[in-house]
Design a protein around this motif. Sequence first.
Motif, PDB file in Angstrom:
ATOM      1  N   UNK A   1      34.357  46.497  31.042  1.00 54.51           N
ATOM      2  CA  UNK A   1      34.124  45.214  31.301  1.00 54.51           C
ATOM      3  C   UNK A   1      35.273  44.357  30.798  1.00 54.51           C
ATOM      4  N   UNK A   2      36.223  44.676  29.985  1.00 54.49           N
ATOM      5  CA  UNK A   2      37.175  43.823  29.570  1.00 54.49           C
ATOM      6  C   UNK A   2      38.347  43.843  30.679  1.00 54.49           C
ATOM      7  N   UNK A   3      38.216  44.964  31.733  1.00 53.11           N
ATOM      8  CA  UNK A   3      39.356  45.219  32.780  1.00 53.11           C
ATOM      9  C   UNK A   3      38.785  44.625  33.837  1.00 53.11           C
ATOM     10  N   UNK A   4      37.446  43.974  34.039  1.00 56.04           N
ATOM     11  CA  UNK A   4      36.794  43.504  35.228  1.00 56.04           C
ATOM     12  C   UNK A   4      37.615  42.325  35.815  1.00 56.04           C
ATOM     13  N   UNK A   5      38.374  41.663  35.002  1.00 54.53           N
ATOM     14  CA  UNK A   5      39.292  40.617  35.647  1.00 54.53           C
ATOM     15  C   UNK A   5      40.634  41.314  36.352  1.00 54.53           C
ATOM     16  N   UNK A   6      40.654  42.359  36.436  1.00 53.40           N
ATOM     17  CA  UNK A   6      41.774  42.861  37.050  1.00 53.40           C
ATOM     18  C   UNK A   6      41.443  42.777  38.701  1.00 53.40           C
ATOM     19  N   UNK A   7      40.307  43.289  39.076  1.00 55.27           N
ATOM     20  CA  UNK A   7      39.708  43.139  40.458  1.00 55.27           C
ATOM     21  C   UNK A   7      40.080  41.519  40.947  1.00 55.27           C
ATOM     22  N   UNK A   8      39.537  40.634  40.054  1.00 53.73           N
ATOM     23  CA  UNK A   8      39.648  39.206  40.389  1.00 53.73           C
ATOM     24  C   UNK A   8      41.307  39.032  40.559  1.00 53.73           C
ATOM     25  N   UNK A   9      42.219  39.491  39.874  1.00 47.06           N
ATOM     26  CA  UNK A   9      43.660  39.183  39.896  1.00 47.06           C
ATOM     27  C   UNK A   9      44.108  39.590  41.224  1.00 47.06           C
ATOM     28  N   UNK A  10      43.476  40.768  41.797  1.00 44.46           N
ATOM     29  CA  UNK A  10      44.090  41.206  43.023  1.00 44.46           C
ATOM     30  C   UNK A  10      43.581  40.450  44.216  1.00 44.46           C
ATOM     31  N   UNK A  11      42.109  39.899  43.939  1.00 45.17           N
ATOM     32  CA  UNK A  11      41.777  39.199  44.791  1.00 45.17           C
ATOM     33  C   UNK A  11      42.264  37.596  45.019  1.00 45.17           C
ATOM     34  N   UNK A  12      42.959  37.245  43.864  1.00 43.83           N
ATOM     35  CA  UNK A  12      43.677  35.940  43.907  1.00 43.83           C
ATOM     36  C   UNK A  12      45.172  36.079  44.471  1.00 43.83           C
ATOM     37  N   UNK A  13      45.760  37.137  44.223  1.00 41.61           N
ATOM     38  CA  UNK A  13      46.844  37.500  44.791  1.00 41.61           C
ATOM     39  C   UNK A  13      46.810  37.622  46.459  1.00 41.61           C
ATOM     40  N   UNK A  14      45.819  38.239  47.016  1.00 40.62           N
ATOM     41  CA  UNK A  14      45.801  38.494  48.428  1.00 40.62           C
ATOM     42  C   UNK A  14      44.982  37.438  49.142  1.00 40.62           C
ATOM     43  N   UNK A  15      44.610  36.606  48.255  1.00 46.75           N
ATOM     44  CA  UNK A  15      44.074  35.054  49.062  1.00 46.75           C
ATOM     45  C   UNK A  15      42.629  35.238  49.273  1.00 46.75           C
ATOM     46  N   UNK A  16      41.966  36.481  49.141  1.00 45.27           N
ATOM     47  CA  UNK A  16      40.361  36.509  49.535  1.00 45.27           C
ATOM     48  C   UNK A  16      39.474  35.917  48.358  1.00 45.27           C
ATOM     49  N   UNK A  17      39.957  35.623  47.126  1.00 46.50           N
ATOM     50  CA  UNK A  17      39.506  34.670  46.234  1.00 46.50           C
ATOM     51  C   UNK A  17      39.031  33.377  46.827  1.00 46.50           C
ATOM     52  N   UNK A  18      40.337  32.897  47.275  1.00 49.11           N
ATOM     53  CA  UNK A  18      40.413  31.386  47.499  1.00 49.11           C
ATOM     54  C   UNK A  18      39.250  30.984  49.084  1.00 49.11           C
ATOM     55  N   UNK A  19      39.297  32.196  49.888  1.00 41.84           N
ATOM     56  CA  UNK A  19      38.273  32.185  51.089  1.00 41.84           C
ATOM     57  C   UNK A  19      36.716  32.142  50.306  1.00 41.84           C
ATOM     58  N   UNK A  20      36.489  32.926  49.283  1.00 42.28           N
ATOM     59  CA  UNK A  20      35.197  32.959  48.579  1.00 42.28           C
ATOM     60  C   UNK A  20      34.787  31.420  48.160  1.00 42.28           C
ATOM     61  N   UNK A  21      35.916  30.825  47.458  1.00 40.45           N
ATOM     62  CA  UNK A  21      35.589  29.472  46.793  1.00 40.45           C
ATOM     63  C   UNK A  21      35.478  28.678  47.844  1.00 40.45           C
ATOM     64  N   UNK A  22      35.858  28.853  49.200  1.00 36.67           N
ATOM     65  CA  UNK A  22      35.702  27.657  50.069  1.00 36.67           C
ATOM     66  C   UNK A  22      34.356  28.105  50.918  1.00 36.67           C
ATOM     67  N   UNK A  23      33.465  28.834  50.419  1.00 40.83           N
ATOM     68  CA  UNK A  23      32.371  28.815  50.974  1.00 40.83           C
ATOM     69  C   UNK A  23      31.120  28.167  50.243  1.00 40.83           C
ATOM     70  N   UNK A  24      30.077  27.953  50.851  1.00 40.10           N
ATOM     71  CA  UNK A  24      29.235  26.811  50.180  1.00 40.10           C
ATOM     72  C   UNK A  24      28.592  27.491  48.896  1.00 40.10           C
ATOM     73  N   UNK A  25      29.054  28.607  48.452  1.00 36.76           N
ATOM     74  CA  UNK A  25      28.333  29.278  47.340  1.00 36.76           C
ATOM     75  C   UNK A  25      28.310  28.393  46.030  1.00 36.76           C
ATOM     76  N   UNK A  26      27.528  28.551  45.393  1.00 39.61           N
ATOM     77  CA  UNK A  26      27.519  27.562  43.900  1.00 39.61           C
ATOM     78  C   UNK A  26      28.578  28.561  42.933  1.00 39.61           C
ATOM     79  N   UNK A  27      29.502  27.514  42.442  1.00 34.80           N
ATOM     80  CA  UNK A  27      30.659  28.197  41.617  1.00 34.80           C
ATOM     81  C   UNK A  27      30.016  28.973  40.558  1.00 34.80           C
TER      82      UNK A  27
END
Length: 289
Positions: free
Chosen positions: A110-136
């Motif tokens: 669990x303490x390394x779970x953020x590493x996957x998010x770091x990868x998504x932030x670097x590739x830009x996929x996380x920004x696309x997730x934030x652009x969806x109508x999903x609740x933050x």
Amino acid sequence: MSRPTDPPTTTSTIVTPAPVHEAPRIVSRTGPGKFLADTGAVFTREILLVLRDPFTLIFSLLQPLIFLGLFGPLLTGTFGGGFGGEGASTADTLQWFVPGVIVMISLFGTSMAGSNLLYEIMTGSYERVLATPLDRSAILVGRALKEFAPLLVQGLLIAVVCIPFGFRFHVLPALTGLVLLGIFGIGVGALSHSLAQAAKGREWLFWGVQQSLLFPLLILSGMMLPLEAAPSWMQTAALFNPLTYMVDAERALFAGTFDDPAVLWGAVAAAVTCAVGLVVGIRSTRRAV
């Protein structure tokens, strides 16, 4: 002599409205309904990534098995035959050591779970997730809940592997312990995601903070070695470590008892860690751009 042109032909399209009963209905969820639906969607997306690559889950068991195979016998020899007093066997050491290893799996994963998010932030996929109508908030909660399922599977596998060597597996208390550990893991995973968002663009910062906190928490919890012989300052510091109460609770539950006060303190530590992690994580996710 000019040839008469044919009269122009015209076509008309008659649009017949569809019957009312065939018209599509758009259901718009709001409030708790939308939050739950969005959380389920995020959780499904995240857990499918794990199921598509099960070897990662299996490979993550390698380090705990090495600890059990090498560190367990070392403890038995060092402390004169285990932790159950004179004449105690390797089985008694396993009964003390296995819950700590399961907590270690939770902390590492669990303490390394953020590493996957770091990868998504670097590739830009996380920004696309934030652009969806999903609740933050649902994005964070769904990701955090994903940490629960692998913990349950890994904990059960470790316990089953140790049964032939004398480990006593009490089903209901052990499952209760895994649920508590899952609640604790949700909080740690949420904090890890918050750290990843704070370290956006600075991967070294995430790993520096994560590693700097991981091993002191591990050592001061009595996970690998008993703290009874530790210096007084270490014993005092362990009282402020939520992982200490989780380890004590897991040992009591895997020993088959519910009435140990350590179980209550472990439940409190799990609930507080989960609540703090979700509050911090939801705030950081809502502020993400």
